[in-house]
Each structure stands twice: as structure tokens, then as C-alpha cells.
Design an enzyme around this catalytic site. Structure first.
Site, PDB file in Angstrom:
ATOM      1  N   HIS A  25       3.437   6.817  -6.882  1.00  0.00           N
ATOM      2  CA  HIS A  25       2.768   8.043  -7.319  1.00  0.00           C
ATOM      3  C   HIS A  25       3.738   9.221  -7.283  1.00  0.00           C
ATOM      4  CE1 HIS A  25      -1.379  10.313  -7.038  1.00  0.00           C
ATOM      5  NE2 HIS A  25      -0.800  10.468  -8.208  1.00  0.00           N
ATOM      6  N   HIS A  50       0.822  -1.211   0.000  1.00  0.00           N
ATOM      7  CA  HIS A  50       0.000   0.000   0.000  1.00  0.00           C
ATOM      8  C   HIS A  50       0.854   1.259   0.000  1.00  0.00           C
ATOM      9  CE1 HIS A  50      -3.651   2.356   1.343  1.00  0.00           C
ATOM     10  NE2 HIS A  50      -2.684   3.174   1.721  1.00  0.00           N
ATOM     11  N   GLU A  51       1.764   1.337   0.969  1.00  0.00           N
ATOM     12  CA  GLU A  51       2.584   2.546   1.079  1.00  0.00           C
ATOM     13  C   GLU A  51       3.478   2.725  -0.147  1.00  0.00           C
ATOM     14  OE1 GLU A  51       1.840   4.756   3.082  1.00  0.00           O
ATOM     15  OE2 GLU A  51       0.512   3.515   4.289  1.00  0.00           O
ATOM     16  N   HIS A  65       1.752   4.668  -2.849  1.00  0.00           N
ATOM     17  CA  HIS A  65       1.946   6.112  -2.704  1.00  0.00           C
ATOM     18  C   HIS A  65       3.323   6.511  -3.238  1.00  0.00           C
ATOM     19  CE1 HIS A  65      -1.620   7.134  -0.477  1.00  0.00           C
ATOM     20  NE2 HIS A  65      -1.326   6.395   0.570  1.00  0.00           N
TER      21      HIS A  65
END
Length: 715
Positions: free
Chosen positions: A510, A503-504, A507
Site C-alpha cells: 500500500h 499481512h505486513e 501494508h
């Protein structure tokens, strides 16, 4: 669940510049260190200008912040005093170029305050927050400056294109949302509110960190930890030692309501003690009480929303989000609640019936029993437990052979560890990120293990954002709170830890894959209900068979997870999934309930405790068995982390991410062409276009399909 950190002094993405030599020459700090000796004053000579933590000391921060403020103040004055007609170039672009120094200082300081806050750093933070808030207000309410910005907006907006047009729009709207169009008396009140809120949010974060550390449950006898694995017991022993050794063992409270160790802890009295330590950590039952802070913040935010012409703070906040308004947000939540509630009741009855079959028909299930008996049910149904799979989730293999491998297969990225760049903690690792054309793309830092100086949760941020204008490649970091194994032993993760790491890193991607001209628009500088899309989608790759088989290998033998065990684990992911959705819905509804109050409706501090059950009952989520993921008194996302009236964005973005995952699944989960399309249409674009259009351009959907979330969760 992550807590993504997006930092700016102004909501418009304030940026800063290097000091001129004349300012440098006149500055020194209180300890007599010349500013020319301050490593924060100039971009470091390390790769990409990475922070040189071998030279940065605490005493460097305040002088560098003050110098950065002075520098940007001077630059804005030059913009204001420009006698030429305001243009995009001499006003908007000049502002975008301002303030690199302050930006650099804050990025390093904020990273340390979140991940390694010592008492000395806490003192510096207490002094710096008012300085930065005052400077933010000074810019927001500089009428001459805003007059120039408005002139450019009124005269050039229709003529500009692409990122130039978007930068002008975001700059203008950012000032308007900060109160630039308010009359003088309301501007003054807005300044006061902003300053007080900054102080209260800082107080909340500090108080909650201390409260959570203080809530640690000390255990005298090893037999009281029966049910825990040897590794968990060793962790409890190590945690006790690192926290002063008040007893031989301790159970550290994590940021969420439910505590992972309750899954295996046989001692019911100790389970109850741990659960109550969690839910009462900051409600006044002990030495800490955040209710006074909550009451004041809620009242000030409500007043802020009303000053801006909205009926409440949530309406003001959502006006700048994909959801647009509270009606849309509530319609979304109520759709999920209607589908969830029957499943939740069914789930609770089944767990209690199972517990009664073991403990007797008079046994009444409590929230601190739920994880324990649910795990035993799961074990009996699928014939495996979390402890069976943990040996296959070595943290290093998950990172290298899972997270990095998926990014290589989908986006063509390669990662090479480097040992020459200093970090703020010895457990951190740093990697070069190499694009498929062989060119350096970014630097990636990871800080995965918990410590008393780190706040709870997991997040991503940057030491420097990507910007073609600045000629700056991104320097990105992830922070988690995994329990580090004792020296000499491998750190083994739960499945939840594995998905958190993926998940992290979503980010991080991105930020790494951003390809934007302007710092203000690059990377993760998007609406909160879009920012979780890349991260939640990246969890998709954790269970893609080819990726899973590449990292899920036994830490001793390197053997892949047996197919039978793998099937059991993956098939069990949605076992009793109503709980997970319910705790998120509870927290989301609490956030919305607090922020849809008018200032006159906000309860006084002595009534704050009563507000939560009443709000949950009103929306149909008051459930003793499924408490909110975060209760009001320790809801840091909302009271200290920038997600006020925005926690719904996790569920909103999950819908988007499931839709994206469905597209990948249909067109090739690891197909580089699909990955390149997602990179081109979403990940690289930052906030340079309409976010819903980006989603539609990739998926082909005109609107998100909320049913996809229920399907993905097995509901």
C-alpha cells in the site's frame, strides 16, 4: 494480527521542511556537535534519501527535532503573515510543503523507539513528546492560520478537483476535528487534554514493554519443557541467556493473551503459570499496573469527545471512519456475535470432551489447556502438527519465494537485496523494489526477529512516504517478532508467522505502490477501518497453490511439502476457528465499551479491573474459555497505539478483504490484469478519493458483504 503504525503530529498529516542556512548556522547541541554535523539536518546522500544509520547517533535527535519545530514554525508564520488573499496555493499548498525536516527526524526516531528502544532512547522520547505535543497544539489552535484555511475552504472547495480538492478537505476537517472551531475556553482545555494524553500514551507503552519483559517465565529443569520441539527448547535457552540467565531456560511472553508455546507444553502447572503471567503482566499483580493510566486516558478521551460535541469518544472517532457511527459498528459486531456464539459453545464442549477422554471425566478445561488439547485433536483428525510443517517454512524462503514471488506475479514487482545501505540492527535486510517497467519504485527494509528492546506485535511504517510533489519515492519497512533460531540454524516459522509476514507486506505494498501528489494523502494515510484491507487481503496469497508450492520447501532438501501434508494443513486452517473470531470480538467489544462511556461513567482506577468482565457480559462475550485477544491492562493498540475506538477495523477490513479475495479468485488469483486493476483502483490511490467508492469500483459491490467473513472462517 498486525499493529499498523500511522504517524503524524496532527491528525491532518502534518509535514515539515528543511532548515534555512541561517537557522543551521546558529544551532548546536548540548554536546557541542554543530548542527551542520548532524546527519538528520539534511537529506542523506543515500538512495532515495534513506536514513544513514552509520552516522545517526542518539544525541542527534533532540537538536534536530527542535530545529525542525523552529523551521516549520517560521514557515507557518510566513503563511499567516502573507498579505495576499488566502488561496489554495499560498495557504494549503504552502502548508503541505512545510516541515520536511521534522517529518524526516520523526520518521527515523519513531522507528527506533518502536523497534529498538534503549534506555537512552526512552529518555529522549520522554523529553521529545511534550515538545511535539505542544507544537501540535500550537498549530491546531493558531486562529490566524485556521482563518486562512477556512477562507480557502469556503471559497475554493467547489472549484477544485482531484487531489487538490481532497487535500483541502482533509486539511480543513483535520483542523476542525482538532478543535479549531471551539471557543477559547474549550480550546485551552483541549490543549491540556492533548498534552496529557500524549504523556499517558507514552507511559503506557513504556510500562507495558517493561511489564511484558518482566513477565518472562523462568524454568530451571529441561524436563519441565517436555513436549516442546528441540528448536523451541533451544529458543528458550537462548532467550534465557539474552535476558540475564536467571535460570537455564525461559519462556518469553508475547503481546497477545494466549501464548503459542502452550500448544505443546505438557506440564500443566507450567502452562497455567505462563498463561497467568500473560494475563496479569500489567494489572497490578506484579510490579506493573497500567490501570491508573487506563482510567485517566478513558476519562480524558470521553471529555475530548464531549468537547467536540459528541456523546462519547467513540462517536467522535468513528465520525471520520467508514463505519460513520457507533450504531453501525455495534450492528456489525452483533451480527458476527450472533453467528459466532453457538459455534464457540460447540467448539469448547468438543475440546473438553476430548480432554476428558484422555484425563478422566472429572477434568475441567481451563483457558491454558485449550491450545494444548485443541492441537492434539487437530493432530488426530488431520494427522499432522505445526511441527510437521515448520521445516517447510524457512523465513528466507517465505520472504523471497512467497511474499516477493506473489508480488511479482500479481503486480510485476522484482526485489533485489542490497548490502550497501546501513540499518539500525544487523539482522535487517534491505531490498530495491523494481517495477515491471524496470524503474526503481521503492526501498523495502525488513526487521523480523524479536529482541528485548522491541515492543510486541508486528507493523509497517515508512522512513519516507511517496509524494510526487516532494519527488520522493517510498522507503517502507516491516517489523515482526519472530523467534530467531540460534546461530547456524534456520529460522522456521509457524503458519501464523507466515500469514503475518504476508499481512505486513500488504501494508508495505500500500505504501510502495502509492502514486499520489501529496504526502498527506499518500500510501496508508486512510481511515483505520480501510487501512487493514490491503494487508488482510495479501494474506490470501499465502495459500494460493502456485505461491504456496513455490515457498513451502524443506529447509534441508528443498523438496516441496508433500501434497498429503499440504492438504491436511490447508484443510485444517479453519479447525475450531470460533476461538480466533471470539478473541478478536472480545478485544473489539472491550475497546468499544471503554470509548462509549461518558466522562462521568468512566470507572476509577480501583474499579477498572471490574469493568472488563461486566462489559463482556453485557454484549454476550464473557467466556472463560475464550478471553479477549488483549485484556484491558495490556491492550496497546488502544491505550498506546492509536487504535482507540478503532480496533473493530480489523474485523471490518477483513470483510472488505474477503470480498476482494473472492473477486480475485473468480477472475484469476495471479492474473496480472486483475492485480493491475487492484493497484490502479485501490493500492495506488492512498486517500485521494472516497474509500467505499474505491472498494466498489474494484469489486463491483455496492456495500461490503459481511457473510463473506463467516464463510471464509468456516462459520
Amino acid at each position: 494480527m498486525s499493529h499498523f503504525v500511522r504517524k503524524s503530529i496532527l491528525g491532518i498529516g502534518m509535514v515539515c521542511t528543511v532548515l534555512s542556512a541561517s537557522i543551521l548556522a546558529g544551532c548546536s547541541d548540548k554536546k557541542g556537535i554543530g548542527m551542520s554535523d548532524n546527519p538528520l539536518m539534511n537529506q542523506s546522500t543515500l538512495a532515495f534519501g534513506a536514513p544513514d544509520f552509520s552516522k545517526i547517533k542518539n544525541e542527534h535527535f533532540l537538536p534536530a527535532m527542535k530545529a525542525g519545530i523552529a523551521s516549520q514554525r517560521k514557515e507557518i508564520k510566513e503563511i499567516v503573515n502573507n498579505k495576499e488573499t488566502p488561496t489554495f496555493k499560498n495557504t494549503i499548498l504552502a502548508y503541505e510543503k512545510s516541515g520536511v525536516l521534522l517529518d524526516r527526524v520523526n520518521s527515523v526516531f519513531n522507528a527506533l523507539v518502536e523497534a529498538d528502544k534503549t534506555p537512552e532512547l526512552e529518555k529522549i522520547e520522554k523529553e521529545s513528546v511534550p515538545l511535539l505535543t505542544d507544537f501540535s497544539n500550537e498549530i491546531s489552535f493558531n486562529q490566524e492560520f485556521f482563518t486562512r484555511i477556512k477562507y480557502v475552504y469556503d471559497h475554493e472547495f467547489g472549484k477544485l478537483q482531484g487531489e487538490d480538492k481532497k487535500l483541502l478537505e482533509e486539511t480543513y476537517k483535520g483542523f476542525v476535528r482538532s478543535g479549531a472551531l471551539l471557543p477559547a475556553d474549550k480550546k485551552k482545555r483541549m490543549e491540556q487534554i492533548n498534552k496529557r494524553l500524549s504523556d499517558l500514551e507514552q507511559q503506557f507503552g513504556n510500562s507495558l514493554t517493561n511489564a511484558t519483559n518482566e513477565a518472562t517465565v523462568w524454568v530451571e529443569k529441561e524436563r519441565d519443557l517436555a513436549g516442546l520441539t528441540e528448536a523451541d527448547m533451544a529458543q528458550c535457552k537462548q532467550d534465557a541467556k539474552s535476558r540475564g540467565g536467571k535460570a537455564p531456560y525461559c519462556i518469553v511472553i508475547v503481546n497477545t493473551t494466549q501464548q503459542p508455546l502452550l500448544t505443546n507444553l505438557d506440564n500443566r502447572d507450567l502452562r497455567k503459570k505462563v498463561f497467568e503471567a500473560s494475563i496479569h503482566r500489567a494489572d497490578g499483580s506484579g510490579d506493573y499496573n497500567t490501570f491508573p493510566l487506563v482510567a485517566e486516558m478513558a476519562k480524558l478521551r470521553a471529555e475530548k469527545g464531549q468537547l467536540m460535541g459528541f456523546k462519547d469518544y467513540a462517536s467522535y472517532s468513528l465520525d471520520d471512519a467508514m463505519a460513520k457511527n457507533t450504531e453501525n459498528a455495534y450492528a456489525f459486531l452483533k451480527q458476527l456475535i450472533a453467528a459466532y456464539s453457538p459455534k464457540a459453545d460447540e467448539e469448547t464442549k468438543s475440546i473438553e470432551a476430548y480432554a476428558q477422554s484422555k484425563m478422566g471425566e472429572d477434568f475441567q478445561l481451563q483457558p491454558y489447556d485449550r491450545f494444548y488439547y485443541s492441537a492434539k485433536m487437530k493432530n488426530e483428525k488431520y494427522h499432522f502438527s505445526e511441527d510437521d510443517v515448520k521445516p517447510y517454512f524457512n523465513v528466507d524462503s517465505v520472504l523471497t519465494n512467497g511474499v516477493f514471488y506473489a508480488a511479482h506475479r500479481v503486480y510485476g514487482l522484482s526485489f533485489k537485496e542490497r548490502k550497501d545501505l546501513p540499518t539500525y540492527n544487523q539482522d535487517m535486510k534491505v531490498f530495491d523494489v523494481i517495477d515491471k517497467d524496470g524503474k526503481q519504485l521503492a526501498l523495502f527494509y525488513c526487521d523480523y526477529f524479536r529482541r528485548p528492546t522491541k515492543r510486541g506485535g508486528a507493523w509497517m511504517s515508512s522512513f519516507a512516504k511517496q509524494s510526487r510533489l516532494r519527488k520522493q519515492l517510498p522507503i517502507i519497512y516491516n517489523v515482526c517478532n519472530f523467534a530467531k533460531a540460534p546461530d547456524g540454524q534456520p529460522t522456521l516459522l509457524t503458519w501464523d508467522d507466515v500469514t503475518t509476514m504476508f499481512h505486513e507486506f500488504g501494508h508495505a505494498l500500500h505504501g510502495m505502490l502509492s502514486n499520489c501528489e501529496y504526502n498527506t494523502l499518500s500510501g496508508t494515510s486512510v481511515a483505520r477501518d480501510f487501512v487493514e484491507l490491503p494487508s488482510q487481503f495479501n494474506e490470501f496469497f499465502a495459500s494460493v497453490p502456485e505461491v504456496f508450492d513455490h515457498y513451502a520447501k524443506h529447509y534441508k532438501t528443498n523438496a516441496p511439502m508433500p501434497q498429503e501434508l499440504k492438504d491436511k494443513m490447508l484443510n485444517s486452517i479453519n479447525f475450531q476457528s470460533a476461538y480466533s473470531l471470539g478473541e478478536n470480538l472480545g478485544a473489539t467489544s472491550l475497546d468499544m465499551a471503554w470509548h462509549t462511556l461518558s466522562s462521568s461513567q468512566v470507572p476509577t482506577e480501583d474499579k477498572v479491573k471490574d469493568f472488563e468482565p461486566a462489559a463482556l457480559k453485557t454484549i454476550g462475550l464473557l467466556n472463560n474459555q475464550i478471553p479477549p485477544r488483549y485484556s484491558t491492562s495490556y491492550f496497546n493498540h488502544v491505550w498506546g497505539g492509536g487504535y482507540a475506538a478503532g480496533y473493530y477495523s480489523y474485523l471490518w477490513s477483513e470483510v472488505l478483504s474477503v470480498n476482494v479475495g473472492d473477486y480475485f479468485r473468480a477472475h484469476g488469483s495471479l492474473d496480472p490484469a486483475v492485480g493491475q486493476a487492484f493497484r490502479d483502483k485501490v493500492l495506488s490511490r492512498g486517500n485521494t478519493g472516497d474509500l467505499m467508492q474505491m472498494f466498489s469500483d474494484f469489486t463491483g459491490l455496492k456495500a461490503p458483504d459481511a457473510k463473506g467473513l463467516l464463510r471464509a472462517r468456516g462459520l
